[in-house]
Design an enzyme around this catalytic site. Structure first.
Site, PDB file in Angstrom:
ATOM      1  N   GLY A 134      31.761 -30.490  -6.946  1.00  0.00           N
ATOM      2  CA  GLY A 134      30.865 -30.603  -8.106  1.00  0.00           C
ATOM      3  C   GLY A 134      31.562 -31.316  -9.252  1.00  0.00           C
ATOM      4  O   GLY A 134      31.279 -31.064 -10.424  1.00  0.00           O
ATOM      5  N   GLY A 145      29.693 -32.949 -12.234  1.00  0.00           N
ATOM      6  CA  GLY A 145      28.812 -32.096 -13.030  1.00  0.00           C
ATOM      7  C   GLY A 145      29.365 -31.788 -14.417  1.00  0.00           C
ATOM      8  O   GLY A 145      30.410 -32.302 -14.818  1.00  0.00           O
ATOM      9  N   GLN A 146      28.648 -30.922 -15.129  1.00  0.00           N
ATOM     10  CA  GLN A 146      29.004 -30.643 -16.533  1.00  0.00           C
ATOM     11  C   GLN A 146      30.422 -30.070 -16.656  1.00  0.00           C
ATOM     12  O   GLN A 146      31.196 -30.508 -17.500  1.00  0.00           O
ATOM     13  CB  GLN A 146      27.985 -29.669 -17.152  1.00  0.00           C
ATOM     14  CG  GLN A 146      28.146 -29.521 -18.663  1.00  0.00           C
ATOM     15  CD  GLN A 146      27.393 -28.318 -19.234  1.00  0.00           C
ATOM     16  OE1 GLN A 146      26.884 -27.471 -18.490  1.00  0.00           O
ATOM     17  NE2 GLN A 146      27.327 -28.248 -20.557  1.00  0.00           N
ATOM     18  N   ASP A 162      29.743 -33.327   1.090  1.00  0.00           N
ATOM     19  CA  ASP A 162      28.568 -32.459   1.175  1.00  0.00           C
ATOM     20  C   ASP A 162      29.072 -31.059   1.532  1.00  0.00           C
ATOM     21  O   ASP A 162      29.474 -30.811   2.675  1.00  0.00           O
ATOM     22  CB  ASP A 162      27.625 -33.000   2.261  1.00  0.00           C
ATOM     23  CG  ASP A 162      26.422 -32.091   2.466  1.00  0.00           C
ATOM     24  OD1 ASP A 162      26.302 -31.064   1.751  1.00  0.00           O
ATOM     25  OD2 ASP A 162      25.602 -32.400   3.356  1.00  0.00           O
ATOM     26  N   TYR A 208      18.637 -18.198  -8.565  1.00  0.00           N
ATOM     27  CA  TYR A 208      19.971 -18.500  -9.087  1.00  0.00           C
ATOM     28  C   TYR A 208      20.800 -17.215  -9.191  1.00  0.00           C
ATOM     29  O   TYR A 208      21.955 -17.156  -8.746  1.00  0.00           O
ATOM     30  CB  TYR A 208      19.807 -19.140 -10.465  1.00  0.00           C
ATOM     31  CG  TYR A 208      21.074 -19.551 -11.164  1.00  0.00           C
ATOM     32  CD1 TYR A 208      21.820 -20.624 -10.702  1.00  0.00           C
ATOM     33  CD2 TYR A 208      21.501 -18.878 -12.316  1.00  0.00           C
ATOM     34  CE1 TYR A 208      22.966 -21.033 -11.364  1.00  0.00           C
ATOM     35  CE2 TYR A 208      22.641 -19.282 -12.981  1.00  0.00           C
ATOM     36  CZ  TYR A 208      23.374 -20.359 -12.501  1.00  0.00           C
ATOM     37  OH  TYR A 208      24.507 -20.754 -13.173  1.00  0.00           O
ATOM     38  N   LYS A 215      24.147 -15.880  -7.299  1.00  0.00           N
ATOM     39  CA  LYS A 215      25.379 -15.574  -8.032  1.00  0.00           C
ATOM     40  C   LYS A 215      25.920 -14.188  -7.662  1.00  0.00           C
ATOM     41  O   LYS A 215      27.120 -14.019  -7.444  1.00  0.00           O
ATOM     42  CB  LYS A 215      25.166 -15.672  -9.552  1.00  0.00           C
ATOM     43  CG  LYS A 215      25.006 -17.102 -10.069  1.00  0.00           C
ATOM     44  CD  LYS A 215      26.242 -17.957  -9.829  1.00  0.00           C
ATOM     45  CE  LYS A 215      26.127 -19.335 -10.469  1.00  0.00           C
ATOM     46  NZ  LYS A 215      27.172 -20.275 -10.002  1.00  0.00           N
TER      47      LYS A 215
HETATM   48  N1  SER Z   1      23.900 -22.308 -17.890  1.00  0.00           N
HETATM   49  C1  SER Z   1      23.359 -21.745 -16.680  1.00  0.00           C
HETATM   50  C2  SER Z   1      21.919 -22.004 -16.555  1.00  0.00           C
HETATM   51  O1  SER Z   1      21.267 -22.019 -17.576  1.00  0.00           O
HETATM   52  C3  SER Z   1      23.597 -20.289 -16.626  1.00  0.00           C
HETATM   53  O2  SER Z   1      24.742 -20.010 -15.954  1.00  0.00           O
HETATM   54  O3  SER Z   1      21.428 -22.128 -15.481  1.00  0.00           O
END
Ligand code: SER
Length: 317
Positions: free
Chosen positions: A8, A11-12, A53, A142, A146
């Protein structure tokens, strides 16, 4: 940590963690792995960049062996709002991806950093001073991923001795790379709009308090946790960490101090509002402070000042 893989990487978090790790451990020792998104120039120039991947177990294993990886920062994942739109894909990327990373780590003796989230909590978790060890019954895909990931990481540690460690990140604010489809994204978008348009329409309503953190603190946390002597850690997956808690209107006030003609409007997105309403307002992060010396540097005011200064320069160039 001598040979590090970051998934990743585009990504951010990844786009800032990779340079930080390369500065500390040497450019050649940090392999940046992205997937579909085009990599930032710095990821290619300052070390090895590969396409990976994470849902393909053979590819993950091959990369770990080819580059003799001993530590994996596994950041590849879908964020909360995107996961709600496509829960099947979220499970595949977030869970199958982690499983492959853990299996590879078991076989090749790698340590693993896993970023959990405030999303690992749910509507019946205490929302204020959310304890380290508490009820976790999230109602989003999500969040389900987690919590399952936290458990799976703990399982690989106790069952196979894989050195898994993780934090529960709050919303992350940064100027380098935009987040991709999270619920806390407003706290990043607002800065771009404040500088470019002097106004922002927020998709969360006033009074929606959430934990937040500026990216330098998030990067520091990941590296510090992985460098901590294992004997200090009683918890592993995953530590509550936070740096500030604010509602949208408080962030707007903070920005207005530096951009006086900034105006905030609201158009609520019911899906993301419901997600935010199921998350903590403020986590208790004392356990991280005690076990590995977690200490954030940026509060709301300091973060706002730094964000506006750096993003203004970036947008002007
Ligand atoms: N920043 C994330 C989100 O908003 C939360 O872990 O999905």
């Amino acid at each position: 940590m001598k040979r590090i893989l970051v998934t990743g990487a585009t990504g951010q978090i990844g786009s800032e963690l990779v340079p930080a790790l390369r500065k500390r451990y040497g450019g050649d020792n940090v392999i940046a792995a992205g997937h579909k998104k085009a990599p930032q120039q710095s990821l290619i120039k300052e070390g090895t960049y590969i396409t990976l991947d994470v849902t393909n177990p053979d590819s993950v294993n091959t990369v770990a062996q080819q580059y003799q990886i001993d530590t994996i920062f596994h950041l590849a994942a879908l964020l909360s709002a995107v996961s709600e739109k496509n829960p099947q894909l979220a499970w595949k990327v977030n869970m199958d991806g982690l499983f492959n990373i853990l299996e590879t780590s078991r076989e090749n003796g790698c340590a693993v950093f896993f970023p959990s989230s405030i999303g690992a909590f749910g509507p019946n978790t205490p929302r204020d001073d959310t304890p380290q060890d508490t009820l976790q019954r999230p109602n989003t895909m999500y969040g389900v991923c987690k919590v399952s990931s936290e458990l799976l990481c703990n399982y690989y540690y106790t069952r196979f001795g894989v050195d898994t460690r993780g934090v529960r990140y709050p919303g992350l604010i940064s100027y380098e790379t935009l987040p991709g489809g999270g619920t806390t994204d407003y706290a990043v978008e607002i800065f771009y709009q404040a500088i470019l348009e002097k106004s922002y329409t927020c998709f969360l309503k006033q009074g929606t308090y959430l934990d937040m953190m500026y990216m330098p603190d998030a990067i520091h946390a990941a590296i510090k946790l992985m460098e901590t002597d294992a004997s200090r850690l009683k918890h592993r997956n995953a530590f509550n960490i936070t740096a500030m808690s604010f509602a949208p209107e408080e962030l707007a006030i903070s920005i207005k101090k530096l951009i006086p003609d900034f105006e905030m409007n609201y158009a609520i997105d019911p899906v993301r509002q419901a997600i935010a309403d199921s998350w903590p307002r403020h986590m208790d992060d004392r356990v991280a402070k005690e076990e590995w010396g977690w200490e954030p540097q940026f509060n709301l005011e300091k973060m706002t000042t730094d964000m506006i200064e750096r993003l203004t320069k970036k947008l002007a160039s």
